[in-house]
Design a protein around this motif. Structure first.
Motif, mmCIF file in Angstrom:
data_model
loop_
_atom_site.group_PDB
_atom_site.id
_atom_site.type_symbol
_atom_site.label_atom_id
_atom_site.label_comp_id
_atom_site.label_asym_id
_atom_site.label_seq_id
_atom_site.Cartn_x
_atom_site.Cartn_y
_atom_site.Cartn_z
ATOM 1 N N ALA A 155 -0.749 12.423 10.013
ATOM 2 C CA ALA A 155 -0.157 11.899 11.240
ATOM 3 C C ALA A 155 1.250 11.410 10.929
ATOM 4 C CB ALA A 155 -1.008 10.759 11.793
ATOM 5 N N ARG A 156 2.206 11.803 11.759
ATOM 6 C CA ARG A 156 3.594 11.343 11.601
ATOM 7 C C ARG A 156 3.920 10.424 12.777
ATOM 8 N NH1 ARG A 156 6.323 14.521 7.741
ATOM 9 N NH2 ARG A 156 7.759 12.745 7.755
ATOM 10 N N ARG A 157 4.172 9.163 12.481
ATOM 11 C CA ARG A 157 4.336 8.167 13.536
ATOM 12 C C ARG A 157 5.762 7.646 13.664
ATOM 13 N NH1 ARG A 157 -0.825 6.829 11.093
ATOM 14 N NH2 ARG A 157 -2.503 7.394 12.535
ATOM 15 N N TYR A 158 6.618 7.989 12.719
ATOM 16 C CA TYR A 158 8.045 7.645 12.832
ATOM 17 C C TYR A 158 8.753 8.908 13.311
ATOM 18 C CZ TYR A 158 6.893 3.552 9.952
ATOM 19 O OH TYR A 158 6.350 2.388 9.455
ATOM 20 N N HIS A 170 4.571 0.863 14.528
ATOM 21 C CA HIS A 170 5.856 1.435 14.941
ATOM 22 C C HIS A 170 5.659 2.387 16.120
ATOM 23 C CE1 HIS A 170 9.922 3.111 14.526
ATOM 24 N NE2 HIS A 170 9.334 4.259 14.813
ATOM 25 N N LEU A 171 4.645 3.238 16.027
ATOM 26 C CA LEU A 171 4.396 4.171 17.118
ATOM 27 C C LEU A 171 4.099 3.418 18.410
ATOM 28 C CD1 LEU A 171 4.039 7.128 18.011
ATOM 29 C CD2 LEU A 171 1.605 6.882 17.470
ATOM 30 N N ALA A 172 3.295 2.370 18.329
ATOM 31 C CA ALA A 172 2.969 1.605 19.529
ATOM 32 C C ALA A 172 4.218 1.009 20.177
ATOM 33 C CB ALA A 172 1.983 0.490 19.171
ATOM 34 N N SER A 175 0.822 13.017 16.089
ATOM 35 C CA SER A 175 -0.371 12.218 15.818
ATOM 36 C C SER A 175 -1.249 12.332 17.052
ATOM 37 C CB SER A 175 -0.026 10.759 15.521
ATOM 38 O OG SER A 175 0.665 10.168 16.603
ATOM 39 N N LEU A 176 -2.537 12.131 16.863
ATOM 40 C CA LEU A 176 -3.472 12.227 17.977
ATOM 41 C C LEU A 176 -4.004 10.835 18.257
ATOM 42 C CD1 LEU A 176 -6.219 14.900 18.500
ATOM 43 C CD2 LEU A 176 -6.707 12.496 18.878
ATOM 44 N N THR A 177 -3.860 10.386 19.496
ATOM 45 C CA THR A 177 -4.298 9.044 19.826
ATOM 46 C C THR A 177 -4.944 9.011 21.204
ATOM 47 O OG1 THR A 177 -3.598 6.743 20.081
ATOM 48 C CG2 THR A 177 -2.034 8.448 20.756
ATOM 49 N N THR A 178 -5.823 8.047 21.387
ATOM 50 C CA THR A 178 -6.425 7.814 22.704
ATOM 51 C C THR A 178 -6.286 6.338 23.086
ATOM 52 O OG1 THR A 178 -8.605 7.426 21.688
ATOM 53 C CG2 THR A 178 -8.106 9.677 22.410
ATOM 54 N N LEU A 179 -5.313 5.654 22.497
ATOM 55 C CA LEU A 179 -5.191 4.218 22.661
ATOM 56 C C LEU A 179 -4.664 3.811 24.040
ATOM 57 C CD1 LEU A 179 -5.937 1.849 20.860
ATOM 58 C CD2 LEU A 179 -3.580 1.774 20.044
ATOM 59 N N MET A 238 -7.925 14.209 27.162
ATOM 60 C CA MET A 238 -8.719 14.086 25.948
ATOM 61 C C MET A 238 -7.949 13.462 24.796
ATOM 62 S SD MET A 238 -11.564 15.207 27.022
ATOM 63 C CE MET A 238 -12.508 15.394 25.519
ATOM 64 N N ALA A 239 -6.665 13.304 24.960
ATOM 65 C CA ALA A 239 -5.836 12.685 23.918
ATOM 66 C C ALA A 239 -4.404 12.612 24.426
ATOM 67 C CB ALA A 239 -5.886 13.487 22.618
ATOM 68 N N LEU A 240 -3.608 11.874 23.706
ATOM 69 C CA LEU A 240 -2.152 11.875 23.859
ATOM 70 C C LEU A 240 -1.578 12.246 22.505
ATOM 71 C CD1 LEU A 240 0.706 11.194 24.839
ATOM 72 C CD2 LEU A 240 0.143 8.772 24.579
ATOM 73 N N ILE A 241 -0.731 13.265 22.484
ATOM 74 C CA ILE A 241 -0.129 13.718 21.239
ATOM 75 C C ILE A 241 1.379 13.585 21.354
ATOM 76 C CG2 ILE A 241 0.082 15.632 19.595
ATOM 77 C CD1 ILE A 241 -2.486 16.763 21.006
ATOM 78 N N PRO A 242 1.962 12.505 20.804
ATOM 79 C CA PRO A 242 3.425 12.416 20.756
ATOM 80 C C PRO A 242 3.956 13.381 19.709
ATOM 81 C CG PRO A 242 2.422 10.516 19.683
ATOM 82 C CD PRO A 242 1.305 11.318 20.245
ATOM 83 N N MET A 243 5.057 14.052 20.040
ATOM 84 C CA MET A 243 5.636 15.056 19.155
ATOM 85 C C MET A 243 7.123 14.771 18.949
ATOM 86 S SD MET A 243 3.889 18.481 20.840
ATOM 87 C CE MET A 243 4.631 19.551 19.610
ATOM 88 N N GLY A 244 7.597 14.992 17.746
ATOM 89 C CA GLY A 244 9.013 14.818 17.467
ATOM 90 C C GLY A 244 9.323 15.162 16.024
ATOM 91 N N TYR A 245 10.590 15.349 15.737
ATOM 92 C CA TYR A 245 10.986 15.599 14.348
ATOM 93 C C TYR A 245 10.874 14.295 13.574
ATOM 94 C CZ TYR A 245 12.619 20.071 16.066
ATOM 95 O OH TYR A 245 12.664 21.314 16.639
ATOM 96 N N PRO A 246 10.263 14.328 12.394
ATOM 97 C CA PRO A 246 10.046 13.086 11.645
ATOM 98 C C PRO A 246 11.347 12.371 11.300
ATOM 99 C CG PRO A 246 8.670 14.858 10.782
ATOM 100 C CD PRO A 246 9.634 15.494 11.743
#
Length: 223
Positions: A21-24, A107-109, A157-161, A182-190
């Protein structure tokens, strides 16, 4: 028309072993052609009975992201924020979320809406479902999206928060009445971190051979 960059030539096992999972995530936009290629790989994933009773909602509008990010942060604080000091003080090797993992999730939150693209995998006919196996009809395809993004250097990253706000989210995104995200997947270049093998318990600790509690054969021995 722009042409999507050529994806990184990754072997299947290499990608499977190097997609944490990449969160930054940087706010830089993802080219439309790249996003389309990633989604096209996702929809090649498994679908129960080949029904393909799914939809993939791509969100880039800040006005749509804002309320969802607020729900996400509320749930984050409720589930993890109150335990910040405890988790960050955990000794090396402790079970559960590591201090490093916590900081990334925190950080993701706090920066969720800065990810340039969100993808919501959606199942039709699932709004009132009670089966615990419901996700089997879409999560295989979700993982293909994650791996395709990896090939293009895009973190996910895959989240359901955001959970607990499904009715509001259905209205916000204009989803059909029978649909369930079924999920939220934020996407971006690390923006930070690296592609690395996620730490997991060894196979011998989690695999059971024929019956629960029977360890697998030793390496090099037939089963």
């Amino acid at each position: 028309m722009t042409v999507a960059p050529i994806p990184e030539p990754l072997g299947v096992l290499e990608a499977l072993h190097s997609t944490p999972a990449r969160r930054y995530l940087a706010p830089d936009p993802i080219p439309d052609d790249v996003l389309r290629a990633v989604l096209d790989a996702a929809i090649r994933g498994p679908s129960g009975g080949n029904m393909q009773s799914w939809g993939w909602v791509v969100v880039t509008d800040p006005a749509l992201k804002a309320p969802v990010a607020g729900w996400y942060r509320e749930n984050w604080e409720r589930a993890y924020g109150s335990r910040r000091a405890q988790i960050l003080a955990a000794p090396p090797g402790a079970e559960g979320l590591t201090p490093r993992g916590y900081l990334g999730a925190e950080h993701l939150a706090h920066h969720l809406e800065e990810a340039p693209v969100w993808v919501f995998p959606v199942l039709r006919g699932a709004a009132d479902a009670t089966s615990p196996r419901l996700g089997s009809s879409i999560y295989g395809a979700v993982q293909q999206l994650v791996l395709a993004a990896r090939a293009y250097g895009i973190g996910t990253s895959l989240t359901t928060l955001y959970g607990g706000h499904e009715d509001e989210l259905r209205e916000l995104l204009g989803l059909p009445a029978d649909a369930l995200t079924m999920a939220l997947i934020p996407m971006g270049y690390p923006a930070k971190g690296r592609w690395a093998q996620p730490k997991r318990r060894p196979v011998e600790d989690v695999v059971h051979w024929n019956r629960w509690g029977t360890p697998p054969p030793a390496a090099g021995r037939p089963g």
